[in-house]
Motif scaffolding. Structure first.
Motif, PDB file in Angstrom:
ATOM      1  N   LEU A   1     -21.891  13.820   2.090  1.00 36.66           N
ATOM      2  CA  LEU A   1     -21.923  14.136   0.661  1.00 36.66           C
ATOM      3  C   LEU A   1     -22.006  15.635   0.394  1.00 36.66           C
ATOM      4  O   LEU A   1     -21.268  16.161  -0.450  1.00 36.66           O
ATOM      5  CB  LEU A   1     -23.092  13.406  -0.008  1.00 36.66           C
ATOM      6  CG  LEU A   1     -23.195  13.537  -1.532  1.00 36.66           C
ATOM      7  CD1 LEU A   1     -21.893  13.087  -2.202  1.00 36.66           C
ATOM      8  CD2 LEU A   1     -24.369  12.707  -2.071  1.00 36.66           C
ATOM      9  N   VAL A   2     -22.886  16.321   1.108  1.00 33.81           N
ATOM     10  CA  VAL A   2     -23.049  17.761   0.858  1.00 33.81           C
ATOM     11  C   VAL A   2     -21.727  18.519   1.039  1.00 33.81           C
ATOM     12  O   VAL A   2     -21.340  19.293   0.155  1.00 33.81           O
ATOM     13  CB  VAL A   2     -24.173  18.352   1.747  1.00 33.81           C
ATOM     14  CG1 VAL A   2     -24.187  19.870   1.653  1.00 33.81           C
ATOM     15  CG2 VAL A   2     -25.534  17.792   1.330  1.00 33.81           C
ATOM     16  N   PRO A   3     -20.992  18.312   2.141  1.00 37.00           N
ATOM     17  CA  PRO A   3     -19.723  19.049   2.277  1.00 37.00           C
ATOM     18  C   PRO A   3     -18.723  18.762   1.159  1.00 37.00           C
ATOM     19  O   PRO A   3     -17.908  19.619   0.815  1.00 37.00           O
ATOM     20  CB  PRO A   3     -19.178  18.556   3.632  1.00 37.00           C
ATOM     21  CG  PRO A   3     -20.371  18.078   4.377  1.00 37.00           C
ATOM     22  CD  PRO A   3     -21.282  17.492   3.339  1.00 37.00           C
ATOM     23  N   ALA A   4     -18.793  17.572   0.584  1.00 35.63           N
ATOM     24  CA  ALA A   4     -17.845  17.201  -0.479  1.00 35.63           C
ATOM     25  C   ALA A   4     -18.211  17.816  -1.821  1.00 35.63           C
ATOM     26  O   ALA A   4     -17.437  17.734  -2.776  1.00 35.63           O
ATOM     27  CB  ALA A   4     -17.785  15.683  -0.609  1.00 35.63           C
ATOM     28  N   LEU A   5     -19.399  18.443  -1.906  1.00 32.54           N
ATOM     29  CA  LEU A   5     -19.876  18.962  -3.185  1.00 32.54           C
ATOM     30  C   LEU A   5     -19.921  20.488  -3.239  1.00 32.54           C
ATOM     31  O   LEU A   5     -20.459  21.052  -4.180  1.00 32.54           O
ATOM     32  CB  LEU A   5     -21.287  18.405  -3.474  1.00 32.54           C
ATOM     33  CG  LEU A   5     -21.393  16.883  -3.633  1.00 32.54           C
ATOM     34  CD1 LEU A   5     -22.858  16.477  -3.803  1.00 32.54           C
ATOM     35  CD2 LEU A   5     -20.573  16.388  -4.819  1.00 32.54           C
TER      36      LEU A   5
END
Length: 333
Positions: free
Chosen positions: A188-192
């Protein structure tokens, strides 16, 4: 700090400033209704009938009670300009990013503070970064994974992976809510990194982020062992529900399976599909995990019942050798 008897060219120090020099951790900010927050983080209150109850800031000389909620016995007002002048070396400016759950977005502000009390704050333009992505990810996870933009296709994909994990264990990843929350740094973090709110995170973004958790070799196996659809003998492509309580399930009109002598399965033949057999009007007739057994057994009773209700549809005595069909018989036959 050392008291300056003439800080601005001769003025006397106020009682509030003198008290604050004696007890710098007890400078307090009004939060309404006679309640104050002290610089040391404690809460304290003063009688609402006191004139001091309306002062924006106080320097507290004496208080009693618990650390969570004390009672102010002695205090004097102090102004914001006096705090800035005499305690400037203890005042900090910090840019803070927080998650606004009601709007499902990030907010940025510049906060000027004397330890635990906020002296002023102002909104800031938000620049997305790895740091903001972590704050946003934590906020979205806390709000609930169901708030993310799941498509039906992605929900089915997740169900397929979880089905194979249940059937085979490792190396299939755990995509449960708890596991996804714990592994948010991975997906999730890399996608945000370039997002500031849920509104910027599309169903396609979510799909890409989650599907990256599945290595290429498992993606190939997923298509082979847990296909999205079952192709009936008639050619109809029927979606498989991998999240059904009874196991992978399809709903299919009984007549579309005529001629099928082996029960359909997934997971390399290890798990039979649950067949919800339907009438020509798509009403439930029978549920089975053994189609050949159904043909040999209870089909005869079902045939007797359905022939009367759907006389224009074929009801062969030997369904295992009859041609499958999606159509009724032509009129007059």
């Amino acid at each position: 700090p050392t008291p300056d008897p003439s800080p601005q060219g001769g003025g006397e120090l106020s009682t509030g400033v003198l008290l604050a020099f004696a007890f710098p951790d007890r400078v307090a900010k009004n939060r309404g209704n006679g309640s104050f927050t002290l610089a040391n983080g404690r809460g304290a209150a003063i009688e609402q009938t006191s004139g001091l109850a309306r002062a924006p800031y106080l320097a507290v000389g004496e208080l009693t009670g618990t650390a969570a909620q004390g009672r102010i016995l002695l205090a004097a007002p102090i102004t914001l300009s006096e705090i800035e002048l005499h305690f400037g070396d203890q005042i900090t400016d910090a840019d803070e990013v927080s998650f606004d759950r009601s709007a499902m977005t990030l907010r940025a502000r510049r906060r000027r503070a004397l330890h635990a009390i906020t002296l002023s704050e102002a909104p800031l333009a938000l620049a997305p970064s790895e740091g903001t992505a972590r704050v946003l990810a934590d906020g979205l996870i806390a709000a609930g994974l169901d708030r993310l933009p799941w498509s039906k296709q992605l929900q089915q994909w997740r169900g397929r992976v979880m089905f194979l994990r249940k059937a085979e264990g490792e190396p299939w990843p755990d995509l449960s809510d708890a596991a996804l929350a714990d592994s948010r740094e991975d997906w999730l973090v890399p996608a945000l990194f370039d997002k500031t709110g849920l509104k910027d995170f599309s169903a396609s973004d979510l799909s890409d982020a989650l599907m990256n958790l599945l290595p290429w070799e498992l993606r190939v196996r997923l298509e082979r062992e847990a296909p999205t659809h079952f192709e009936a003998p008639t050619g109809s492509k029927l979606p498989i529900d991998y999240e059904a309580e009874q196991g992978p399930t399809i709903a299919v009109r009984l007549q579309e399976l005529f001629g099928l002598t082996a029960h359909p399965s997934v997971a390399g033949g290890a798990v039979p599909l649950v067949l919800e057999l339907l009438s020509p009007a798509h009403r439930p007739v029978q549920v089975t995990r053994d189609l050949p057994g159904f043909w040999r057994g209870s089909y005869a009773g079902v045939r007797t019942d359905l022939r009367g209700r759907y006389p224009r549809h074929p009801w062969p005595e030997d369904p295992a050798s009859a041609p499958p069909t999606r159509r009724a018989k032509p009129k007059g036959t």
